[in-house]
Design an enzyme around this catalytic site. Structure first.
Site, PDB file in Angstrom:
ATOM      1  N   SER A  71      17.086  -7.560  10.255  1.00  0.00           N
ATOM      2  CA  SER A  71      16.812  -6.625  11.346  1.00  0.00           C
ATOM      3  C   SER A  71      15.328  -6.647  11.648  1.00  0.00           C
ATOM      4  O   SER A  71      14.505  -6.489  10.739  1.00  0.00           O
ATOM      5  CB  SER A  71      17.224  -5.198  10.961  1.00  0.00           C
ATOM      6  OG  SER A  71      18.618  -5.041  10.983  1.00  0.00           O
ATOM      7  N   ASN A  87      19.631  -3.096  19.938  1.00  0.00           N
ATOM      8  CA  ASN A  87      19.539  -1.641  19.852  1.00  0.00           C
ATOM      9  C   ASN A  87      18.442  -1.140  20.778  1.00  0.00           C
ATOM     10  O   ASN A  87      17.307  -1.625  20.731  1.00  0.00           O
ATOM     11  CB  ASN A  87      19.221  -1.224  18.414  1.00  0.00           C
ATOM     12  CG  ASN A  87      20.287  -1.706  17.450  1.00  0.00           C
ATOM     13  OD1 ASN A  87      21.372  -1.157  17.372  1.00  0.00           O
ATOM     14  ND2 ASN A  87      19.986  -2.779  16.711  1.00  0.00           N
ATOM     15  N   GLU A 127      21.602 -10.830   6.574  1.00  0.00           N
ATOM     16  CA  GLU A 127      21.273 -10.236   7.878  1.00  0.00           C
ATOM     17  C   GLU A 127      19.804  -9.842   7.904  1.00  0.00           C
ATOM     18  O   GLU A 127      19.236  -9.394   6.904  1.00  0.00           O
ATOM     19  CB  GLU A 127      22.153  -9.021   8.162  1.00  0.00           C
ATOM     20  CG  GLU A 127      21.915  -8.408   9.531  1.00  0.00           C
ATOM     21  CD  GLU A 127      23.085  -7.574  10.042  1.00  0.00           C
ATOM     22  OE1 GLU A 127      22.908  -6.882  11.054  1.00  0.00           O
ATOM     23  OE2 GLU A 127      24.172  -7.627   9.425  1.00  0.00           O
ATOM     24  N   GLU A 149      19.530  -7.060  15.361  1.00  0.00           N
ATOM     25  CA  GLU A 149      20.082  -7.376  14.037  1.00  0.00           C
ATOM     26  C   GLU A 149      20.816  -8.714  14.145  1.00  0.00           C
ATOM     27  O   GLU A 149      21.654  -8.874  15.028  1.00  0.00           O
ATOM     28  CB  GLU A 149      21.073  -6.306  13.587  1.00  0.00           C
ATOM     29  CG  GLU A 149      20.610  -4.865  13.743  1.00  0.00           C
ATOM     30  CD  GLU A 149      21.797  -3.916  13.807  1.00  0.00           C
ATOM     31  OE1 GLU A 149      22.521  -3.793  12.802  1.00  0.00           O
ATOM     32  OE2 GLU A 149      21.999  -3.309  14.873  1.00  0.00           O
ATOM     33  N   ASP A 190      25.139  -7.984   4.747  1.00  0.00           N
ATOM     34  CA  ASP A 190      26.104  -7.184   5.492  1.00  0.00           C
ATOM     35  C   ASP A 190      27.447  -7.898   5.422  1.00  0.00           C
ATOM     36  O   ASP A 190      27.633  -8.942   6.057  1.00  0.00           O
ATOM     37  CB  ASP A 190      25.660  -7.007   6.943  1.00  0.00           C
ATOM     38  CG  ASP A 190      26.563  -6.068   7.720  1.00  0.00           C
ATOM     39  OD1 ASP A 190      27.432  -5.433   7.107  1.00  0.00           O
ATOM     40  OD2 ASP A 190      26.400  -5.959   8.947  1.00  0.00           O
TER      41      ASP A 190
END
Length: 499
Positions: free
Chosen positions: A103, A159, A101, A16, A96
């Site tokens: 992702s 992540n 943003e 992200e 955000d």
């Protein structure tokens, strides 16, 4: 017997990126409304009215076994559509806080991450271009960096899906030394210091100055080296999502590739119960800042008990553990390539970091700025130097200094142009992102919404039909490609899925 993850299993990973936003127009200085305006100008949305489904999202759960107080995000549908853009590549474009943003979709390896991050830069640049054409002038500038130089830092988060069987305290112990020394090849470079830290002319990491503790749930204040958020976006009995917030947003492809690829390898060793370095730093937060200021990668840092070591030695310890482990294990070409590049970079850093001027962000940026200072006879405190720091990360291809290096073939590439172009409209094939992205493209008119764990369809009646995607390893091209190809309508798809 302890459950282990096979070494040849596919890890699900993604990133992200919050983009810095600035305006020259005094009437457009509000970054929140500016961020909404920017993402609202993305023209290649297949499903512009789709919402983001927040049902399975809860960022307030802590991996240490409790949930903190707070409000979970649940925007109304109209605001949701302004806030979120579900992309045909399976990813997400959204606002955000006060930043646009992006992702990436769920990827299977580091090379995919590089391609899908690169297309994120292009998506944001296209938003700016469309907005400028509509208004007749450029209003905003976006930067893929982590600091505005005025004391504010914004995030870049990695992540990694890992097995729930690996205890969180073991994850924290193993990763802390790795993460605070990883900037030697993954740092984006930064002029000066912030957050009331030790002054310096130039440092390796953009983020290091903003970390203040070892473990915590926060990402915006009291930032921790190990983030304890327990929000798997998957079956919580089986999976944990490791949410890594220490990394810089990179422009150089090799920096991104090694940043993600090396941590992926370390996590495979952790899951397999392999021998990993038993390293404990005396003061990890201080070491993080010290490593960031060590431009020759030679300074010693203290282990618990006072014994000295170096960032290079710590990284070599993890590399050597991986080489020993994979010597007797089946592994794919990406693992082999990351191991070779990891070792090559460490060897060059040991000889002279400047050998990596065509490879790593922090070295390339430093060379650009020092060459400029030599020509102009100025110092690190010159305002033009600060501007160069920002301009390196400008996402506009005609303005960004990184793209100047790329056009002149003075920076190493990992992916080719075709991979980046394909990544805008085609999702990764090896994760659930494939099913989500294909549904966005093929069934746009019937798509009510989506999330990491679901796809929602509006069939025209009063009922929203949900296709759950709780297992990130399903929804792949191999499992759903033929099904999607054979479904001419949502009704046919849902009938075949028995939803």
């Amino acid at each position: 017997m302890k459950e282990q993850t096979p070494t040849n299993s596919v890890r699900v990973l993604g990133t992200e990126t919050e983009f810095g936003i600035a305006s020259r127009d005094a009437s457009a200085m509000d970054p929140v409304s500016g961020s909404f305006a920017v993402i609202g100008h993305y023209q290649n949305l297949a499903a512009p009215t789709a919402i983001w489904d927040y049902e399975n999202e809860n960022p307030l759960v802590d991996a240490r076994g409790f949930e903190v107080e707070g409000e979970r995000e649940r925007p109304n549908p109209d605001y949701n559509r302004q806030l979120n853009k579900v992309l045909a590549n399976g990813g997400r474009l959204y606002v955000d806080g006060a930043h646009p943003e992006y992702s990436t979709p769920e990827c299977s390896h580091a090379r995919e991450i590089v391609a899908f991050e690169r297309v994120g830069e292009r998506i944001l640049a296209s938003c700016l271009q469309t907005m400028a054409r509509a208004r007749g002038f450029e209003v905003y500038t976006l930067y893929k960096n982590n600091s505005d130089g005025k004391g504010n830092s914004y995030g870049y988060h990695e992540n990694y899906l890992i097995s729930r069987t690996v205890p969180f305290d073991r994850i924290a112990r193993t990763l802390t030394p790795f993460l605070v020394t990883r900037p030697i090849f993954a740092g984006a470079g930064k002029v000066g210091s912030e957050n009331q830290t030790t002054p310096t002319e130039y440092q390796i990491s953009q983020r290091a100055d903003f970390f203040e503790c070892l473990l915590d749930l926060n990402t915006m204040v009291k930032r921790p080296i190990i983030n304890t958020r327990d929000e798997p976006h998957a079956d919580a009995v089986r999976f944990r999502r490791l949410h890594v917030i220490t990394g810089d947003a990179n422009m150089a492809e090799l920096s991104t590739y090694l940043k993600v690829g090396t941590l992926d390898i370390v996590l495979h060793l952790l899951e397999a119960g392999a021998d990993l370095p038993q390293i404990e730093l005396e003061e990890p937060v201080r070491v993080f800042k010290q490593v960031s200021r060590d431009l020759e990668a030679k300074q010693t840092v203290k282990l618990a008990g006072g014994r000295p070591t170096t960032a290079l030695a710590i990284q070599r310890a993890y590399l050597n553990a991986a080489k020993v482990f994979y010597a007797s294990q089946v592994h794919g070409p990406t693992v082999q390539d990351v191991l070779l590049r990891w070792e090559d970079v460490l060897n060059k850093l040991e000889r002279d970091p400047r050998l990596l001027v065509h490879s790593l962000d922090w070295v390339a940026k430093r060379h650009l700025i020092e060459s400029y200072m030599e020509r102009k006879g100025c110092g690190w405190d010159d305002p033009r130097v600060k501007l160069m720091d920002l301009q390196y990360h400008d996402v506009r291809p005609e303005k960004g200094l990184f793209y100047t290096l790329e056009r002149s073939q003075r920076i190493e590439r990992i992916v080719d142009e075709a991979e980046i172009q394909r990544a805008e409209f085609h999702p990764p094939t090896g994760t659930r992102a494939y099913f989500r992205g294909r549904c966005v493209s093929k069934f746009a008119k019937s798509l009510y919404g989506a999330s990491w764990t679901s796809v929602l369809f509006d069939g025209g009646d009063t009922t929203i039909k949900k296709v759950p995607l709780m297992d990130p390893h399903r929804g792949t091209q191999a499992l759903t490609g033929a099904l999607l190809d054979a479904s001419d309508s949502v009704d046919v798809l849902l009938e075949k899925l028995k939803v």
